[in-house]
Write an enzyme that holds these catalytic residues in place. Structure first.
Site, PDB file in Angstrom:
ATOM      1  N   LYS A 166       3.589 -32.687 -58.308  1.00 57.00           N
ATOM      2  CA  LYS A 166       2.202 -33.327 -58.511  1.00 57.00           C
ATOM      3  C   LYS A 166       1.819 -32.672 -60.012  1.00 57.00           C
ATOM      4  O   LYS A 166       1.720 -33.421 -61.014  1.00 57.00           O
ATOM      5  CB  LYS A 166       1.044 -33.355 -57.538  1.00 57.00           C
ATOM      6  CG  LYS A 166       0.014 -34.295 -58.033  1.00 57.00           C
ATOM      7  CD  LYS A 166      -1.106 -34.297 -56.939  1.00 57.00           C
ATOM      8  CE  LYS A 166      -1.042 -35.401 -55.955  1.00 57.00           C
ATOM      9  NZ  LYS A 166      -1.122 -36.820 -56.490  1.00 57.00           N
ATOM     10  N   ARG A 217      -6.356 -31.592 -54.662  1.00 52.37           N
ATOM     11  CA  ARG A 217      -5.088 -31.909 -54.181  1.00 52.37           C
ATOM     12  C   ARG A 217      -4.022 -31.049 -53.948  1.00 52.37           C
ATOM     13  O   ARG A 217      -3.796 -30.092 -54.667  1.00 52.37           O
ATOM     14  CB  ARG A 217      -4.537 -33.260 -54.678  1.00 52.37           C
ATOM     15  CG  ARG A 217      -5.349 -34.690 -54.922  1.00 52.37           C
ATOM     16  CD  ARG A 217      -4.596 -35.525 -55.236  1.00 52.37           C
ATOM     17  NE  ARG A 217      -5.438 -36.384 -56.153  1.00 52.37           N
ATOM     18  CZ  ARG A 217      -5.890 -37.846 -55.830  1.00 52.37           C
ATOM     19  NH1 ARG A 217      -5.211 -38.117 -54.715  1.00 52.37           N
ATOM     20  NH2 ARG A 217      -6.778 -38.321 -56.710  1.00 52.37           N
ATOM     21  N   GLY A 276       1.432 -36.480 -47.225  1.00 52.21           N
ATOM     22  CA  GLY A 276       0.333 -36.518 -46.053  1.00 52.21           C
ATOM     23  C   GLY A 276       0.397 -35.405 -45.192  1.00 52.21           C
ATOM     24  O   GLY A 276      -0.490 -35.299 -44.237  1.00 52.21           O
ATOM     25  N   MET A 333      -0.436 -32.168 -46.029  1.00 53.29           N
ATOM     26  CA  MET A 333      -1.454 -31.101 -46.320  1.00 53.29           C
ATOM     27  C   MET A 333      -2.610 -31.804 -46.900  1.00 53.29           C
ATOM     28  O   MET A 333      -2.839 -33.125 -46.679  1.00 53.29           O
ATOM     29  CB  MET A 333      -0.874 -30.294 -47.567  1.00 53.29           C
ATOM     30  CG  MET A 333       0.327 -29.369 -46.984  1.00 53.29           C
ATOM     31  SD  MET A 333       0.847 -28.245 -48.121  1.00 53.29           S
ATOM     32  CE  MET A 333       1.465 -29.449 -49.237  1.00 53.29           C
ATOM     33  N   ARG A 341       6.104 -42.032 -60.221  1.00 55.03           N
ATOM     34  CA  ARG A 341       7.168 -41.607 -59.657  1.00 55.03           C
ATOM     35  C   ARG A 341       8.470 -42.624 -59.629  1.00 55.03           C
ATOM     36  O   ARG A 341       7.946 -43.897 -59.974  1.00 55.03           O
ATOM     37  CB  ARG A 341       6.862 -40.969 -58.158  1.00 55.03           C
ATOM     38  CG  ARG A 341       6.280 -42.172 -57.296  1.00 55.03           C
ATOM     39  CD  ARG A 341       5.962 -41.838 -56.084  1.00 55.03           C
ATOM     40  NE  ARG A 341       5.041 -42.762 -55.638  1.00 55.03           N
ATOM     41  CZ  ARG A 341       4.608 -42.887 -54.255  1.00 55.03           C
ATOM     42  NH1 ARG A 341       4.536 -41.673 -53.522  1.00 55.03           N
ATOM     43  NH2 ARG A 341       3.679 -43.736 -53.742  1.00 55.03           N
ATOM     44  N   HIS A 349      33.199 -48.237 -27.224  1.00 56.11           N
ATOM     45  CA  HIS A 349      33.996 -49.284 -27.713  1.00 56.11           C
ATOM     46  C   HIS A 349      33.296 -50.433 -28.276  1.00 56.11           C
ATOM     47  O   HIS A 349      33.674 -50.805 -29.516  1.00 56.11           O
ATOM     48  CB  HIS A 349      34.365 -49.989 -26.108  1.00 56.11           C
ATOM     49  CG  HIS A 349      35.568 -50.951 -26.535  1.00 56.11           C
ATOM     50  ND1 HIS A 349      35.198 -52.597 -26.323  1.00 56.11           N
ATOM     51  CD2 HIS A 349      36.744 -50.964 -26.884  1.00 56.11           C
ATOM     52  CE1 HIS A 349      36.053 -53.094 -26.544  1.00 56.11           C
ATOM     53  NE2 HIS A 349      37.260 -52.392 -26.740  1.00 56.11           N
ATOM     54  N   ARG A 395      45.223 -48.765 -34.773  1.00 60.03           N
ATOM     55  CA  ARG A 395      45.275 -48.508 -33.096  1.00 60.03           C
ATOM     56  C   ARG A 395      46.136 -49.530 -32.547  1.00 60.03           C
ATOM     57  O   ARG A 395      45.674 -50.563 -31.960  1.00 60.03           O
ATOM     58  CB  ARG A 395      43.956 -48.484 -32.627  1.00 60.03           C
ATOM     59  CG  ARG A 395      42.858 -47.716 -33.396  1.00 60.03           C
ATOM     60  CD  ARG A 395      41.183 -48.111 -32.688  1.00 60.03           C
ATOM     61  NE  ARG A 395      40.147 -47.490 -33.544  1.00 60.03           N
ATOM     62  CZ  ARG A 395      39.805 -47.998 -34.194  1.00 60.03           C
ATOM     63  NH1 ARG A 395      40.222 -49.163 -34.748  1.00 60.03           N
ATOM     64  NH2 ARG A 395      38.746 -47.495 -35.191  1.00 60.03           N
ATOM     65  N   GLU A 407      42.145 -33.695 -33.054  1.00 58.90           N
ATOM     66  CA  GLU A 407      40.813 -34.344 -32.250  1.00 58.90           C
ATOM     67  C   GLU A 407      40.607 -33.544 -31.076  1.00 58.90           C
ATOM     68  O   GLU A 407      39.752 -33.886 -30.452  1.00 58.90           O
ATOM     69  CB  GLU A 407      41.119 -35.980 -31.791  1.00 58.90           C
ATOM     70  CG  GLU A 407      42.592 -36.290 -31.026  1.00 58.90           C
ATOM     71  CD  GLU A 407      42.902 -37.608 -30.871  1.00 58.90           C
ATOM     72  OE1 GLU A 407      41.837 -38.457 -30.902  1.00 58.90           O
ATOM     73  OE2 GLU A 407      44.002 -37.929 -30.807  1.00 58.90           O
ATOM     74  N   SER A 451      45.181 -35.915 -39.465  1.00 60.26           N
ATOM     75  CA  SER A 451      44.155 -36.846 -39.395  1.00 60.26           C
ATOM     76  C   SER A 451      43.107 -36.449 -38.340  1.00 60.26           C
ATOM     77  O   SER A 451      43.425 -36.564 -37.474  1.00 60.26           O
ATOM     78  CB  SER A 451      44.476 -38.392 -39.695  1.00 60.26           C
ATOM     79  OG  SER A 451      43.506 -39.194 -39.622  1.00 60.26           O
ATOM     80  N   CYS A 480      39.902 -40.021 -39.773  1.00 60.50           N
ATOM     81  CA  CYS A 480      40.083 -41.271 -39.274  1.00 60.50           C
ATOM     82  C   CYS A 480      38.916 -41.643 -38.328  1.00 60.50           C
ATOM     83  O   CYS A 480      38.881 -42.752 -37.740  1.00 60.50           O
ATOM     84  CB  CYS A 480      41.111 -41.825 -38.809  1.00 60.50           C
ATOM     85  SG  CYS A 480      42.028 -40.913 -37.446  1.00 60.50           S
ATOM     86  N   TYR A 506      41.862 -37.744 -48.127  1.00 57.94           N
ATOM     87  CA  TYR A 506      41.334 -39.079 -47.929  1.00 57.94           C
ATOM     88  C   TYR A 506      40.191 -39.236 -46.659  1.00 57.94           C
ATOM     89  O   TYR A 506      40.176 -38.276 -46.049  1.00 57.94           O
ATOM     90  CB  TYR A 506      42.271 -40.289 -47.712  1.00 57.94           C
ATOM     91  CG  TYR A 506      43.136 -40.211 -46.731  1.00 57.94           C
ATOM     92  CD1 TYR A 506      42.792 -40.634 -45.383  1.00 57.94           C
ATOM     93  CD2 TYR A 506      44.202 -39.455 -46.353  1.00 57.94           C
ATOM     94  CE1 TYR A 506      43.449 -40.707 -44.331  1.00 57.94           C
ATOM     95  CE2 TYR A 506      45.077 -39.246 -45.243  1.00 57.94           C
ATOM     96  CZ  TYR A 506      44.503 -40.077 -43.968  1.00 57.94           C
ATOM     97  OH  TYR A 506      45.087 -40.030 -42.920  1.00 57.94           O
TER      98      TYR A 506
END
Lengths: 901, 901
Positions: free
Chosen positions: B40, B110, B119, B121, B359, B477, B588, B771, B790, B857, B877
């Protein structure tokens, strides 16, 4: 260099050794030259060196094998030259000539790498025979049958190993010859019934086979025979079988096999010849007596084949006193030289004793302990060596009932499951826990058979001799509880189909027939192998000797790791104390909740709709839990006791079967609908990864508060009784530091409140299980709020592999069969994967908090290779089921001794 | 130093700065001094510097805050001296005197840290009032009511903030005063109805409260008022709220807050005063028009409170032309200075414009894009800056239907679940997938509501507008499939109880009443928030503008990561191509098995007792799978396509309900008993950790062989059509190198066979998903048999945390509420734990195989912070559901730009 060197060092040593010398007479080597001469070659050299009567011979080094296999199956001519020189030396020693038709020398050609690879590589015996030299043998032995038998055996072996003729071609010719004779003689014909003439004809048959199969004559030139055999043995180093064996057994750093060429001796040259096997002490009891057996006029393979019954070795004393005396002297020399009980192969050729091999003899656990302890008394070995002489896993034999090995052969194995808890059990089959309990009360011996067990079955399991389940892995409920009770247990026995309703199980036998076993039928279980028998087999009771106690004392002096036990009740912890446990590493508090009066309170708590209701129900459990802990603390007499807060998901406490639901709804005075709703709402797709462990006490801190109050007030009570105790409260399933931080605040607040109330001066610790991979990965954060870590390797293995311990029975056996996994990781800690996480956690944990106390309380805490791993990475203690405590103590001592070598 | 510095650097800078200067006038600072002056203070200084009309004032630096809080709430007297000097300067600038009864200066005090903490302080306004100075205000303003209103507000705020008097004591006194007046006047009394006299009395009331509550008089000395207020603001840096905020928002490296003391200006001094908020462009559409609203004779809080309706800012042009002109000039100056759309707070005091704050303005996604693209055209910013101006997550708003924000307020939220897939949906409730399909065919819009969905529901899900489930987490799912379809989806909505049989669901409202929603009732879902409404709300259709296309082009030029999509069928992959996907990262294959004709063949295979039976059933699936892959390959036109072999456990293909079992037994012509036996034998306790992924194809290699044949022959077909394709075959759930080695051999053998049969020149790759934690930990071993990795971060998160994605709904919300977890790790990648495993795997994998291609993935592949992580650790990727592809593209560009800063 006195000590045997590690393979890598020796490999380097070879390259700097006298690179011109490729062939060593047995009298030029010694037992420390294993890397160069192979184990067999070094052993023969050592025996020769210390004056044991060994048939002379020489060894072609492992370096030649490397040269041969690297250089397109060729090697420098100087090697042929050296072989020929050594062969001449050998002829001189034996007083016979290779290829001579008057006095021919026959030799064996055997492989022998630095590490034993039994049966993996090739061997040729009786080498040096041809149509000329066979006559020399006849002349020398005056035994035509013997000579042609040796000759036909040589052709068969050489044909198979060197010329790669199919083995069964020879078998077929032999059978044909026997059939012909049988037709003539009209009675059954064995090999031994073939006479010299038959065998002579067989030699011709065999040569014809070789000619047809290889399109060349069988080599008559004995030097060619030798050359080809040596090459074949070197080549066999890289046969697929040998490569696979080295891979499976993790044999690395070897450059090849050596080849041993040794003068043949024959135990089948007549009644003044023979062969035998001898042990320097009784391998069954360990008693210091000569032990073994021999056969007259026989070859080694005849003893093994078991066609003729050998005589006990002590008969030699009268039958063959000179040889016996010589053998006794050999016994003594070898045992004192090798400082261990020896297993010796010998041959007597025409009254002359030859030792063909000596090695440390295999023995039972009982024998191992007795021999080790007595050898210390005899000042042959020191205590450390004695401790190393007993394999920790062998102790299982001593701690549990065993099937009588003789009896075992009497019944057929009808199914085989996972060997979850060792020992043997005989009893009548029952299919539910209540009946097991009832029948046992009537004095019957029962075996509980179930698809899988659950915590409700505990009392029934306790009442049973053994447990058999169709599902589940090495850390399934049945397995863990069985081991804790020291009770024989076979799990994941997929071959049996259990029908609990009809009170029977069926099994499909190898002949495709289905056998049905009904309630009340007797079966026998062998928990160390997983075998299931129908019927009763006799069982040998375990016995703990003073030798055992002595050995364990020595082990305790050596080990650095503390050994605690996993025990939930005073009864089990007393057993563990007897076995030497130095505290409790894991007390699973929920196991206390399954008693009839307690589970009711648990269920009331679960069904309560709000915190007040839950607290009311928990208040009923509080005095019971408190008195449990008082019992445990009293038994453990000041040793540390780690108590894990509630771990399983709540649905485990609710019934699943329709009838039970009805009964329990009535008992608890709630509607069936409400109970069913609760069961449905608590249902989880993957309970192992669900609302359990600290997740549960984060949702219901009041459970942890009740347990904390029970622990601290129990501790206060025994402290007031004048005993010391530092309870360790363990928060399970922490994966994120904030979970521990939150629970620590809950527990600490309540603990301080109770300490103040009881007005005692006491210490307590709050720590966590590391059993979630994320907990291990972030151990530096977690350690900030932990006074100790304890690795829960069952769950850690489950999550690191992604293997549900209850479901792996479906594929782990196949994985092991297909060589995808060497071992069941729930049995033997996977050091590569799970162990890596453990190492990360130890490093990060101790970096964040210096000197953090760390242990392991998974089932691996009682498995020797895993204990060694725990030692290496610097854990403070291992904790295992009571019956594994001695194993862990011994393994911990081994770990120290192996490290210092 | 032109650029804003990172906190750490600046912290260092401070310690070396002129340590004697603690207070800065606004005209002594600039925007780069945030660390010292706070955001500020730096902003006010910057505006002052560039000539914007800001009420004058000064800033006490953050260093003083640090001194104050470290030194027991004291600081050197030289600071008081500096404050007094600056105060004198301020008096001179304003032409008023602090504490003067003639022409008093009023100030605001302030807080303002370097990072905004709205908000958190404290603030005190109107400081400098007492019984004397209030008279000066009356004299100056000729407005007694205004003066006493300001005075009583000051006492209230000072009392609350500085003296810590309970807020509601003052509220209570105010209410009492209003009640009294109401009783007199007999009509409703608002604050504004209180006259000067009422307020004067209220001042007395307030002072009395202070006296009673603090046992001291309200301080009359204005310097004491100032001193105490400054201290209170510094002290508020360490209030628990502020500490928690910094922790939650990961704000680190700050030493404290600055304090801004500024001359007060008032918008409520009469009709020539006012206040307002202005945006330099339309924050809703992005159009370049002045935008905002103002209120005459009002304070800022009146605009916010909404009691009076403000006027649009354009009305200023006529109503207040001079001020308007000045405001337009400020607009232009600020926007071109800050090079971004500004959100400005202004006050007009007696016809004079003051700017209190500026701002960067918040804006919709659509506005963000338009503003960014137009500012590039205007040459205000460059393309890179434009790309950074749009937050990737915002794009969700553009890609999915949205609830009309105005309409949203009309209905009550009855329940809130997890925001699994964004967008809005309105429709009639149905409880089974078949009915959803049937109703949709009749043209009805339906929402499928289920306890949880399963693969059998796919067609019904597709036919629905949206999906609501009571169970499941962000990767359940329903969530995964919903996102894949770009379909609004709310999951894990624990508050609803679904009764599929009775076709209804119930929800307990906050007032404890139970609301029942039946089949056919309309509900509305908001997928971005997880909110559920009863009834119909209007929905805004998504629109992709040319601005969007332009921005994405720029992002594509910048990013290094490739972006692929997770798609199983040509329809989804076409959508993904449209959104810019550069290949398929995860197909899949099992999703293809749930069509009616296929699942029958799957079931035949499962029920077959031997390999021949399985192969027969698989042969039926082969042509269907082949044609699926042909379709995918054609759509992807040469982009890489990664196809994962079958992953789910077989029991997912079998029915669970009694009736269905009957029907299917009949269909397949097997006995109900046999089907039930199979279902029982396939049952798993923890299917997530069970017989699935490569474990399945290791047991049944014939499935992998069929899939490989389908993939390779499909590729051969499109290659023959003249298109290029390099299929990537992915083996799931590998935890041990031997699993991959085994499966690679199976796949490779079949692939080579088909390549030879088809006689085409083609390449293919065989890789694996990482995984399972163990797969990551042993990535060096695994890499030896993998052409690519992957990361399947859904499963990796499950196993690393030990969280079942289907069951976490029961505790993750509680964890987040209790601050144990900041975010759902299934939504935002857990970089500390799961990310650590990923890093280990990338390092080990690439060390073992240089340049190994690695992607992700899991569902995290479309989440911006996770995409940034993937960029940082060097993945090749990311792959995500089609509707997240643009988000990933933009996030990948952001990652590059953030890195280069």
């Amino acid at each position: 260099m006195k000590k045997q060197q590690s393979s890598t060092q020796q490999t380097t040593a070879i390259t700097t050794s006298d690179s011109d010398k490729y062939v060593y007479s047995f009298d030029e080597g010694n037992k420390d030259m294993k890397m160069l001469l192979g184990g067999k070659g070094a052993g023969l050299a050592e025996m020769t060196r210390i004056g044991i009567p060994v048939p002379p011979g020489f060894t072609i080094t492992t370096e030649v094998c490397e040269l041969y296999n690297k250089n397109n199956k060729k090697y420098p001519s100087e090697i042929d030259q050296q072989v020929r020189e050594k062969l001449t030396e050998l002829e001189n020693k034996v007083g016979a000539k290779f290829g001579s038709k008057d006095n021919p020398l026959l030799v064996s050609v055997r492989s022998g790498a630095a590490v034993s690879m039994p049966g993996m590589m090739d061997t040729v015996l009786n080498l040096g025979l041809n149509d000329e030299t066979v006559k020399g043998i006849i002349k020398n032995t005056q035994n035509e049958r013997f000579a042609y038998d040796a000759y036909r055996r040589f052709i068969q072996m050489f044909g198979d190993v060197v010329l790669e003729v199919e083995h069964n071609k020879f078998e077929h010719a032999l059978q044909k010859r026997k059939d012909a004779k049988q037709k003539d003689s009209n009675h059954v014909v064995n090999d031994t019934d073939l006479g010299a003439n038959d065998l002579k004809q067989l030699v011709a048959d065999y040569k014809k086979i070789v000619r047809e199969e290889t399109a060349r004559e069988f080599p008559n030139d004995v030097h060619e025979q030798l050359q080809l055999s040596i090459n074949a043995v070197f080549g066999s180093w890289n046969n697929p079988r040998a490569i696979a064996y080295r891979k499976i057994n993790d044999i690395k750093g070897l450059i090849g096999t050596a080849v041993n060429v040794q003068a043949m001796v024959f135990g089948n040259m007549g009644e003044n010849s023979g062969t035998g096997v001898a042990f320097t002490r009784d391998p069954s009891t360990g008693e210091k007596v000569f032990y073994g057996e021999f056969l007259r006029n026989a070859q080694g393979e005849d003893v093994v084949a078991g066609i003729r019954t050998p005589q006990p070795i002590k008969n030699l004393a009268n039958a063959w006193p000179k040889v016996y005396k010589q053998l006794v002297s050999v016994y003594k020399t070898l045992e004192s030289h090798y400082k261990d009980m020896q297993d010796i192969e010998f041959t007597i050729q025409r009254d002359k004793l030859y030792i063909l091999q000596t090695r440390n003899g295999k023995r039972t656990a009982q024998a191992a302990i007795r021999i080790a302890v007595e050898m210390v008394a005899e000042k042959v070995i020191d205590e450390k060596t004695a401790v190393l002489r007993v394999q920790p896993q062998q102790l299982d034999q001593l701690l549990h009932k065993q099937l009588d090995p003789a009896a075992k052969k009497k019944l057929q194995v009808i199914a085989k499951g996972l060997p979850a808890s060792p020992g043997a059990a005989v009893g009548q089959v029952v299919f539910d826990a209540a009946k097991a309990h009832a029948w046992a009360k009537e004095g019957k011996k029962v075996i509980l058979v179930r698809t899988e067990t659950s915590p409700e079955d505990i009392e029934g399991m306790h009442a049973s001799q053994g447990i058999l389940t169709a599902r589940g892995g090495m850390t399934s409920h049945a397995a863990v509880v069985g081991r804790g009770m020291g009770k024989c247990c076979v799990v994941g026995c997929n071959e049996i189909k259990v029908n609990e309703k009809q009170c029977l199980f069926t099994v499909t036998l190898p002949n495709k027939q289905t056998q049905t076993i009904k309630e009340g039928d007797f079966i026998t279980l062998e928990g160390s192998t997983g075998e299931v028998f129908v019927g009763k087999l006799s069982v040998v009771e375990p016995e703990l000797t003073s030798h055992f106690a002595r050995l364990m004392q020595w082990a305790d002096k050596i080990r650095r790791l503390k050994v605690r036990t996993n025990a939930d009740i005073p009864r089990d912890s007393e057993v563990a104390r007897k076995f030497g446990a130095e505290g409790i590493g894991l007390c699973r508090t929920e196991h206390m909740f399954f008693d009839a009066d307690r589970i009711r309170a648990m269920r009331e708590m679960i069904l309560a709709g709000n915190i007040e209701g839950r607290k009311k129900a928990l208040a009923k459990l509080l005095p019971m839990q408190t008195s449990d802990f008082v019992g445990l603390f009293r038994v453990m007499k000041g040793y540390p006791v780690t108590i894990r807060l509630i771990d399983p998901p709540l649905h485990e406490f609710l019934p699943q079967e329709e009838e039970e639901i009805k009964a329990i709804a009535e008992e608890l005075d709630v509607s069936i609908g409400k109970l069913k709703d609760k069961i449905k709402s608590l249902h989880e797709t993957n309970p192992m990864l669900g609302h359990r462990g600290c997740r549960l006490t984060i949702s219901y801190p009041e459970i942890a508060e009740m347990q904390t109050e029970a622990i601290i007030s129990a501790a206060a009570k025994v402290i007031k009784e004048g005993q010391s105790i530092i309870p360790e409260i363990m928060i399970p399933l922490v994966g994120h530091v904030n979970e521990l931080k939150y629970m620590r605040e809950v527990v600490e607040k309540k603990a301080q409140e109770i300490v103040a109330r009881e007005n005692v001066d006491m210490e307590y610790k709050i720590g966590t299980m590391i059993e979630v991979p994320r907990g291990a990965l972030t151990a530096d954060e977690v350690a900030q709020y932990a006074d100790f870590f304890s690795f829960g390797t069952n769950d850690l293995t489950q999550m690191t592999f992604g293997f549900s311990r209850d479901d792996v029975g479906k594929f782990i056996p196949e994985y092991i069969e297909k060589n995808l996994l060497e071992k069941d990781p729930f049995e033997i800690l996977d050091q590569t994967g799970v162990g890596q996480l453990i190492k990360i956690a130890v490093e990060k944990g101790r970096k964040a908090k210096h000197g953090l106390k760390i242990g392991i309380c998974g089932e691996h805490g009682g498995e020797p290779s895993s204990v060694e791993f725990c030692h290496k990475i610097g854990l403070d203690y291992v904790s295992c089921s009571p019956y594994r405590v001695p194993i862990a103590r011994l393994a911990a001592a081994h770990a120290v001794l192996k490290e210092s070598r």
